[in-house]
Design an enzyme around this catalytic site. Structure first.
Site, PDB file in Angstrom:
ATOM      1  N   GLU A 336       0.799  -1.235   0.000  1.00 24.87           N
ATOM      2  CA  GLU A 336       0.000   0.000   0.000  1.00 24.87           C
ATOM      3  C   GLU A 336       0.831   1.286   0.000  1.00 24.87           C
ATOM      4  O   GLU A 336       0.554   2.207   0.767  1.00 24.87           O
ATOM      5  CB  GLU A 336      -0.952  -0.001   1.211  1.00 24.87           C
ATOM      6  CG  GLU A 336      -1.881  -1.193   1.221  1.00 24.87           C
ATOM      7  CD  GLU A 336      -2.730  -1.305   2.486  1.00 24.87           C
ATOM      8  OE1 GLU A 336      -2.603  -0.456   3.376  1.00 24.87           O
ATOM      9  OE2 GLU A 336      -3.510  -2.267   2.573  1.00 24.87           O
ATOM     10  N   GLU A 442      -6.231 -10.582  -0.983  1.00 18.63           N
ATOM     11  CA  GLU A 442      -7.080 -10.312   0.191  1.00 18.63           C
ATOM     12  C   GLU A 442      -8.541 -10.193  -0.214  1.00 18.63           C
ATOM     13  O   GLU A 442      -9.234  -9.250   0.162  1.00 18.63           O
ATOM     14  CB  GLU A 442      -6.624  -9.006   0.870  1.00 18.63           C
ATOM     15  CG  GLU A 442      -5.161  -8.998   1.251  1.00 18.63           C
ATOM     16  CD  GLU A 442      -4.724  -7.704   1.935  1.00 18.63           C
ATOM     17  OE1 GLU A 442      -5.577  -6.916   2.352  1.00 18.63           O
ATOM     18  OE2 GLU A 442      -3.499  -7.510   2.047  1.00 18.63           O
TER      19      GLU A 442
HETATM   20  O1  9MR Z   1      -7.498  -7.969   8.645  1.00 17.60           O
HETATM   21  C1  9MR Z   1      -6.599  -7.105   9.329  1.00 17.60           C
HETATM   22  C2  9MR Z   1      -7.245  -6.607  10.615  1.00 17.60           C
HETATM   23  O2  9MR Z   1      -7.380  -7.674  11.542  1.00 17.60           O
HETATM   24  C3  9MR Z   1      -6.393  -5.498  11.224  1.00 17.60           C
HETATM   25  O3  9MR Z   1      -7.096  -4.936  12.315  1.00 17.60           O
HETATM   26  C4  9MR Z   1      -6.098  -4.448  10.174  1.00 17.60           C
HETATM   27  C5  9MR Z   1      -5.250  -3.349  10.760  1.00 17.60           C
HETATM   28  O4  9MR Z   1      -4.560  -2.607   9.810  1.00 17.60           O
HETATM   29  O5  9MR Z   1      -5.435  -5.043   9.064  1.00 17.60           O
HETATM   30  C6  9MR Z   1      -6.268  -5.951   8.407  1.00 17.60           C
HETATM   31  O6  9MR Z   1      -5.641  -6.447   7.253  1.00 17.60           O
HETATM   32  C7  9MR Z   1      -5.320  -5.477   6.250  1.00 17.60           C
HETATM   33  C8  9MR Z   1      -4.108  -5.980   5.514  1.00 17.60           C
HETATM   34  O7  9MR Z   1      -3.063  -6.187   6.400  1.00 17.60           O
HETATM   35  C9  9MR Z   1      -3.679  -5.020   4.421  1.00 17.60           C
HETATM   36  N1  9MR Z   1      -4.752  -4.689   3.527  1.00 17.60           N
HETATM   37  C10 9MR Z   1      -5.996  -4.281   4.163  1.00 17.60           C
HETATM   38  C11 9MR Z   1      -6.433  -5.314   5.193  1.00 17.60           C
HETATM   39  C12 9MR Z   1      -7.779  -4.943   5.777  1.00 17.60           C
HETATM   40  O8  9MR Z   1      -7.691  -3.751   6.519  1.00 17.60           O
END
Ligand code: 9MR
Length: 519
Positions: A336, A442
């Site tokens: 990102e 994802e």
């Molecule tokens: O699924 C993840 C969630 O449990 C966390 O709270 C969050 C915090 O940033 O991150 C989520 O996963 C993210 C992933 O690492 C990167 N792309 C977006 C995902 C959804 O937010």
């Protein structure tokens, strides 16, 4: 549809409540019969807790999801705890709750979600999950909402279990929590996908510790990604790094306490792992970028930060490569980096300290330290939006010229209404034309309500995305969904995954199976 209903019924009848591991003992139970037992309202506003006879705690006056009943616990690093709580609310048809932990090291607070669940109006529901603390100075366990910031609710029977011999924490009585576990009689997605690409999902630590859940996952999927446990905030040991920094301000200490359960399981059961993530603006401690790893001191300069980046990547790739040879087949090296507004590098501590080449430097270090054959990915979201896509493609072209990137990960956190399949198809075609390997990293597709019509649209989109990726099967490494079942999703309120809260397959599951079967 009939097939789905019959299976759903069969699964519901077979679902069983299992106790905590036999060797575990209850070491804490909330004492709300006599008072609030040290629980308080985590709140920046007017939220208040009060004892609710005969044995519950009530919270009201909230204005944010995290305004919630919480309590400090002297948890011990590395102990495999099981936590459970009962929750009830009377203000909405259904509301989502999470047991979370706020932990602090040297005054810096970070958070983990432990387990999620949905409470229908008026019903007590049990949330139960596993948690093994990393190295922190303070732990606050709390029961928060997801998407219900003003809801008032009640909690009772907050319990902590730990292996026999762990010190009691008070108020202890003996009773096991209820956990609903999956039973499966389904087509195996991984068998349907075999010979084409891997099919996978992200797995949080609390699921990785459940043998039954992991058996279900192993049968359906061929690749797993730790949801949060290989992110820098889970891996960096800031307290130990701070000690090392007294001698060398570029030294980096890491630990893998959170990722270990999933890595161990994958290694023992022949599952592949996709590593997520080495360099990211988010979920990276602020202190990592400051002199002496002290957030009160100034940001470090370019050379120190580059050395820290190299040391971090080296430590992570060397440890995982040595302890888990062949298990982690690919890594999100950078996540990102492109800004949604400007479509250039987003403002971040990496950009501030290292400068514009931080992405290419991260890939160069990853290439240097990754075991041979490890695929190196750049991962991002909103690729189907033309402006963002331009920025992503520009970044990828630079990395391709460097010869350090292998693939691009399309996150695909979608809604049934957005983006269109035409836009998604165009974005995949454009990135594929760069000659990179591809993955859907994802995938989840949100709906506003769990209706049959919405589930049908969701299933159609899942099927379309599978068929699209099958057209590129020779260069796709994996399609990964972002979670096992709706209630555990990071956006549980949107019912975005293949399985519902009881782990019954949704129409989306059958659409994926059908897309794979037909090819
Ligand atoms: O699924 C993840 C969630 O449990 C966390 O709270 C969050 C915090 O940033 O991150 C989520 O996963 C993210 C992933 O690492 C990167 N792309 C977006 C995902 C959804 O937010």
């Amino acid at each position: 549809m009939r097939k789905t209903l019959a299976l759903t019924l069969a699964l519901l009848l077979m679902a069983a409540a299992l106790p905590a591991r036999a060797a575990d003992a209850m070491i804490y139970q909330s004492g709300f019969a006599t008072g609030t037992d040290g629980w308080y309202a985590r709140s920046a506003g007017s939220a208040k807790v009060s004892q609710l006879p005969p044995n519950a705690l009530h919270i009201e006056g909230r204005t944010a999801d995290w305004h919630s009943p919480g309590r400090d616990f002297a948890l011990v690093r590395g102990t495999p705890y099981t936590l459970s709580v009962q929750v009830r609310q009377d203000e909405a048809d259904a509301a989502d709750f999470i047991i979370s932990v706020a932990h602090a090291a040297n005054g810096e607070e970070t958070y983990e979600n432990i387990v999620r669940g949905t409470a229908r109006r008026g019903e007590w529901v049990t949330l139960s999950g596993a948690y093994t603390p990393g190295a922190f100075d303070r732990y606050v366990l709390y029961v928060e909402t997801l998407g219900a910031p003003t809801l008032s609710y009640d909690i009772r029977f907050f319990r902590i279990y730990a292996p026999e011999g762990t010190a009691n924490m008070e108020n202890v009585k003996d009773e096991a929590p209820a956990v609903i576990l999956p039973v499966d009689e389904l087509p195996r997605l991984k068998a349907l996908c075999a010979e084409r690409f891997d099919i996978g999902l992200c797995v949080p630590q609390y699921l990785a510790r459940s043998a039954e859940t992991m058996a279900f996952i192993r049968d359906q999927f061929s690749i797993v990604t730790p949801e949060n446990e290989l992110k820098p905030d889970a891996v960096l040991d800031m307290a130990a790094s701070r000690q090392l920094a007294k001698e060398d301000d570029t030294a980096v200490a890491v630990h893998f306490d959170a990722a270990k359960p999933l890595l161990d399981y994958a290694q023992a059961n022949g599952l592949k792992v996709h590593g997520h993530v080495l360099v990211w603006h988010s979920q990276t401690p602020e202190a990592f970028f400051h002199e002496g790893y002290d957030p009160a001191k100034p940001l470090v300069g370019r050379e120190v930060m580059l050395a820290r980046m190299e040391h971090y990547i080296r430590e992570v790739l060397t440890y995982t490569g040595t302890q888990y040879p062949g298990v982690i087949v690919s890594w999100d090296v950078v996540n990102e980096a492109i800004d949604d507004g400007t479509h250039t590098l987003r403002d971040s501590n990496w950009l501030k300290t290292v400068g514009e080449d931080f992405v290419s430097r991260a890939f160069a270090f990853a290439r240097q330290y990754a075991p041979e054959g490890t695929l190196l990915y750049y991962n991002d979201y909103n690729t189907a939006i033309p402006g963002k896509q331009n920025g992503i493609v520009r970044l990828l072209e630079g990395l391709i010229a460097d010869g350090t990137v292998d693939g691009y990960g399309f996150q695909m956190h979608h809604e049934i209404t957005f983006p269109t399949m035409a836009a998604i198809t165009a974005s995949v075609s454009r990135v594929a034309a760069l000659g990179l390997r591809l993955r859907v990293s994802e995938l989840d597709i949100g709906v506003n309500a769990a209706t049959e019509a919405n589930y049908a649209s969701q299933a159609a989109m899942y099927g379309d995305i599978m068929r699209l990726m099958l057209q590129y099967a020779d260069r796709v490494d994996a399609v990964q969904v972002w979670g096992l079942c709706d209630s555990q999703s990071w956006r549980a309120a949107k019912f975005p995954l293949l399985f519902d809260a009881q782990r019954n397959p949704k129409p989306a599951f059958w659409a994926v199976a059908e897309a794979l079967q037909k090819q």
